[in-house]
Design an enzyme around this catalytic site. Structure first.
Site, PDB file in Angstrom:
ATOM      1  N   TRP A 189       0.729  -1.320  -0.250  1.00 31.25           N
ATOM      2  CA  TRP A 189       0.170  -0.304   0.320  1.00 31.25           C
ATOM      3  C   TRP A 189       0.835   1.114  -0.053  1.00 31.25           C
ATOM      4  O   TRP A 189       1.817   1.230   0.744  1.00 31.25           O
ATOM      5  CB  TRP A 189      -0.797   0.065   1.049  1.00 31.25           C
ATOM      6  CG  TRP A 189      -1.477   1.401   1.436  1.00 31.25           C
ATOM      7  CD1 TRP A 189      -2.765   1.869   0.492  1.00 31.25           C
ATOM      8  CD2 TRP A 189      -1.370   2.336   1.869  1.00 31.25           C
ATOM      9  NE1 TRP A 189      -2.537   3.200   0.882  1.00 31.25           N
ATOM     10  CE2 TRP A 189      -2.294   3.581   2.090  1.00 31.25           C
ATOM     11  CE3 TRP A 189      -0.369   2.941   3.009  1.00 31.25           C
ATOM     12  CZ2 TRP A 189      -2.181   4.551   2.360  1.00 31.25           C
ATOM     13  CZ3 TRP A 189      -0.347   3.841   3.713  1.00 31.25           C
ATOM     14  CH2 TRP A 189      -0.510   4.904   3.764  1.00 31.25           C
ATOM     15  N   GLU A 230      -3.074  -3.376  -2.863  1.00 33.65           N
ATOM     16  CA  GLU A 230      -4.253  -2.439  -1.264  1.00 33.65           C
ATOM     17  C   GLU A 230      -4.642  -1.432  -2.077  1.00 33.65           C
ATOM     18  O   GLU A 230      -4.040  -0.211  -1.827  1.00 33.65           O
ATOM     19  CB  GLU A 230      -3.923  -2.617   0.058  1.00 33.65           C
ATOM     20  CG  GLU A 230      -4.966  -1.739   1.099  1.00 33.65           C
ATOM     21  CD  GLU A 230      -4.107  -1.998   1.738  1.00 33.65           C
ATOM     22  OE1 GLU A 230      -3.230  -2.220   2.632  1.00 33.65           O
ATOM     23  OE2 GLU A 230      -5.197  -1.066   3.188  1.00 33.65           O
ATOM     24  N   LYS A 232      -7.248   2.421  -2.233  1.00 34.13           N
ATOM     25  CA  LYS A 232      -7.751   3.636  -1.904  1.00 34.13           C
ATOM     26  C   LYS A 232      -8.107   4.261  -2.680  1.00 34.13           C
ATOM     27  O   LYS A 232      -7.820   5.043  -3.878  1.00 34.13           O
ATOM     28  CB  LYS A 232      -6.561   4.077  -0.761  1.00 34.13           C
ATOM     29  CG  LYS A 232      -7.628   4.468   0.166  1.00 34.13           C
ATOM     30  CD  LYS A 232      -6.237   4.800   1.392  1.00 34.13           C
ATOM     31  CE  LYS A 232      -6.871   5.538   2.620  1.00 34.13           C
ATOM     32  NZ  LYS A 232      -5.614   5.415   3.920  1.00 34.13           N
ATOM     33  N   ASP A 263      -9.483  -3.114   1.230  1.00 33.56           N
ATOM     34  CA  ASP A 263      -9.681  -2.739   3.060  1.00 33.56           C
ATOM     35  C   ASP A 263     -10.899  -2.060   3.284  1.00 33.56           C
ATOM     36  O   ASP A 263     -11.691  -1.366   2.433  1.00 33.56           O
ATOM     37  CB  ASP A 263      -8.704  -0.940   3.358  1.00 33.56           C
ATOM     38  CG  ASP A 263      -8.771  -1.390   4.220  1.00 33.56           C
ATOM     39  OD1 ASP A 263      -9.075  -1.064   5.087  1.00 33.56           O
ATOM     40  OD2 ASP A 263      -7.082  -0.722   5.350  1.00 33.56           O
ATOM     41  N   HIS A 266     -11.251   1.554   2.593  1.00 36.55           N
ATOM     42  CA  HIS A 266     -10.626   2.622   1.980  1.00 36.55           C
ATOM     43  C   HIS A 266     -12.203   2.543   0.210  1.00 36.55           C
ATOM     44  O   HIS A 266     -11.520   3.011  -0.690  1.00 36.55           O
ATOM     45  CB  HIS A 266     -10.030   1.598   0.962  1.00 36.55           C
ATOM     46  CG  HIS A 266      -8.582   1.744   2.079  1.00 36.55           C
ATOM     47  ND1 HIS A 266      -7.205   1.235   1.555  1.00 36.55           N
ATOM     48  CD2 HIS A 266      -8.060   2.602   3.576  1.00 36.55           C
ATOM     49  CE1 HIS A 266      -6.326   1.251   2.828  1.00 36.55           C
ATOM     50  NE2 HIS A 266      -6.706   1.932   3.423  1.00 36.55           N
ATOM     51  N   HIS A 290      -8.345  -6.300   4.783  1.00 36.35           N
ATOM     52  CA  HIS A 290      -8.568  -5.387   5.483  1.00 36.35           C
ATOM     53  C   HIS A 290      -8.939  -5.342   6.254  1.00 36.35           C
ATOM     54  O   HIS A 290     -10.272  -4.169   5.936  1.00 36.35           O
ATOM     55  CB  HIS A 290      -7.480  -4.573   6.044  1.00 36.35           C
ATOM     56  CG  HIS A 290      -5.530  -4.558   5.145  1.00 36.35           C
ATOM     57  ND1 HIS A 290      -4.822  -3.252   5.401  1.00 36.35           N
ATOM     58  CD2 HIS A 290      -5.399  -5.875   5.231  1.00 36.35           C
ATOM     59  CE1 HIS A 290      -3.532  -4.323   5.490  1.00 36.35           C
ATOM     60  NE2 HIS A 290      -4.018  -5.420   5.347  1.00 36.35           N
ATOM     61  N   ASP A 298     -11.676   6.957   6.702  1.00 39.53           N
ATOM     62  CA  ASP A 298     -11.603   6.140   7.261  1.00 39.53           C
ATOM     63  C   ASP A 298      -9.916   5.923   8.040  1.00 39.53           C
ATOM     64  O   ASP A 298      -9.021   5.930   8.879  1.00 39.53           O
ATOM     65  CB  ASP A 298      -9.986   5.820   5.947  1.00 39.53           C
ATOM     66  CG  ASP A 298      -9.282   4.779   6.068  1.00 39.53           C
ATOM     67  OD1 ASP A 298      -9.791   3.575   6.725  1.00 39.53           O
ATOM     68  OD2 ASP A 298      -7.841   5.107   5.361  1.00 39.53           O
ATOM     69  N   ASP A 330      -7.134  -4.814  10.296  1.00 37.58           N
ATOM     70  CA  ASP A 330      -5.871  -3.491  10.258  1.00 37.58           C
ATOM     71  C   ASP A 330      -6.911  -2.468  10.314  1.00 37.58           C
ATOM     72  O   ASP A 330      -7.796  -1.636  10.562  1.00 37.58           O
ATOM     73  CB  ASP A 330      -5.831  -2.430   8.120  1.00 37.58           C
ATOM     74  CG  ASP A 330      -5.007  -1.837   8.705  1.00 37.58           C
ATOM     75  OD1 ASP A 330      -4.753  -0.924   9.427  1.00 37.58           O
ATOM     76  OD2 ASP A 330      -5.268  -1.095   7.259  1.00 37.58           O
TER      77      ASP A 330
END
Ligand code: RNT
Ligand code: ZN
Length: 423
Positions: A189, A230, A232, A263, A266, A290, A298, A330
């Site tokens: 990430w 990852e 976002k 995630d 995200h 995550h 977030d 996470d």
């Protein structure tokens, strides 16, 4: 049998009968649950601090609030704290490290020079506990994050530094997997993005794709290391534009054969990741999660047993995806006891999986096939109050960890005896 254990057994027996009447086998559910390994993140233990000296304070898109006493300040303390967590969580789980948790042994080793040498203590420790390790490149809290950019930087030297870091971390992941006999997930990430409207959205993305291709060029044995990327939507200081968006990395993962890490924090605040699981698994053999909890943004709050969490667990279990989804956590909360934060979130993830395993899914799917949506909704709603708590308590007892809220007394004791003495 002590009276407490007897009533626990009795409650379980009644629950087992209740579930059996709905065609649900609680024994089978517990066997399945016992096989799930959660990848528990190291960074809840020390507010994403890590152990490099001289690196910058936490920044580059991440923020931790709170200063609850007793934070782990050394690798030994972090290991000790995590062992306490493992004693409170049923099942066998993994530990998820970040590159910034390297142990330098007094030398200055920058992120583009890291190797497994800086992780020997972690490997030996994981071996002694018989747990697997996962890994993450650390693209934040470092002086070479310039203007908020790492792999997308217009400066070739900056990109080169971070490409080298990416390569090194994959090698470290492979060393973990080889030493521990279980593939390490190395998750990438980056915080890169722009605060305000960019003039060029394409350039940084093209640079990112090229940099990633360099990082992933060398094929590593998938029995040792698996790579994931990852996406976002936005971050602190990157409100308007993130080159590593969902579409970008989805395309990247599908075309290059990496995993994709979803995630929960995200995406747009009302956009869950549960619905994405079966979509991306149509095109990717494996994904990672995550699991987190955003509150309005977030914010990485401790994972609680929300509808969102249950929806994620249902998708994994009901889709038959337990073998294809690497579940990781996470979040980081420094305003409460960190051992409790770890324990609450992990136990909640497991509870959500158990609830999904105990749902009368065969009946739900049958009702749906027949177009009987009345029955589907009725059963789903009634299932919420089935006696899953008794099954969970029984499972904790069976796995030799504290039942129900008894884990908290252990955390309080640990706080008095260990954390409070850290000064
Ligand atoms: C940040 C990402 C990333 C980090 C960890 C520490 O928004 O979610 O996964 O939280 O790597
Ligand atoms: Zn994440």
């Amino acid at each position: 049998m002590p009276p407490k254990a007897r009533s626990l057994e009795q409650a379980y027996r009644l629950a087992r009968e209740r579930y059996a009447a709905l065609g649900v086998d609680t024994e089978k559910a517990l066997q399945q649950l016992a096989r799930v390994s959660i990848s528990i993140h190291c960074w809840q233990g020390d507010d994403v601090g890590g152990f490099e000296s001289g690196s910058g304070a936490l920044g580059d898109g991440l923020a931790v609030t709170g200063n609850y006493p007793g934070k782990a300040r050394t690798p030994d303390q972090l290991r000790q704290d995590f062992e306490q967590v493992l004693a409170l969580v049923p099942g066998r789980h993994r530990f998820n490290l970040h590159a910034s948790y390297a142990e330098m042994g007094g030398k200055k080793v920058d992120r583009d020079e890291l190797s497994a040498a800086q992780f020997q203590n972690w490997i030996a420790w994981a071996k002694s506990l018989r747990i697997g390790l996962d890994f993450n490149q650390t693209y934040f809290s470092h002086s070479k994050v310039v203007g908020g950019f790492t792999l997308t930087s217009p400066d070739k030297a900056i990109r080169r530094f971070w490409i080298e870091h990416g390569i090194r971390c994959r090698e470290i992941g492979a060393a973990f997997g080889k030493a521990l006999g279980t593939p390490c997930l190395t998750n990438l990430w980056i915080p890169d993005g722009m605060k305000d409207t960019p003039a060029d959205r394409k350039g940084p993305r093209e640079r990112l794709a090229a940099a990633l291709d360099e990082i992933f060029k060398k094929k590593l044995n998938p029995r040792h290391n698996l790579d994931s990327v990852e996406p976002k939507l936005f971050g602190i200081g990157a409100e308007s534009y993130t080159p590593g968006s969902h579409e970008f990395y989805l395309g990247y993962a599908v075309s290059r054969g990496t995993l994709l890490t979803l995630d929960a924090g995200h995406y747009h605040p009302t956009e869950g990741i549960a619905d994405k699981i079966s979509s991306v698994l149509c095109f990717l053999p494996q994904i990672a999660l995550h699991v987190s909890r955003g509150v309005r943004w977030d914010s990485d709050h401790v994972v609680t047993l929300t509808d969102d969490l249950q929806a994620i667990a249902q998708e994994i279990v009901w889709g038959g995806y337990l073998g294809r989804v690497r579940i990781g956590l996470d979040y980081f909360d420094a305003s409460i006891n960190r051992i409790a934060a770890w324990t609450i979130g992990t136990r909640n993830m497991l509870k959500a999986l158990l609830l999904a395993l105990l749902a009368p899914i065969a009946q739900l799917k049958q009702a749906e096939l027949e177009g009987d949506y009345t029955t589907r909704l009725a059963l789903m709603e009634d299932a919420r109050l089935l006696p899953a708590g008794a099954v969970w308590d029984y499972y904790c007892a069976q796995q030799d960890v504290p039942v129900a809220e008894a884990w908290l007394a252990e955390v309080k004791r640990y706080e008095r005896e260990v954390l409070a003495r850290r000064g």
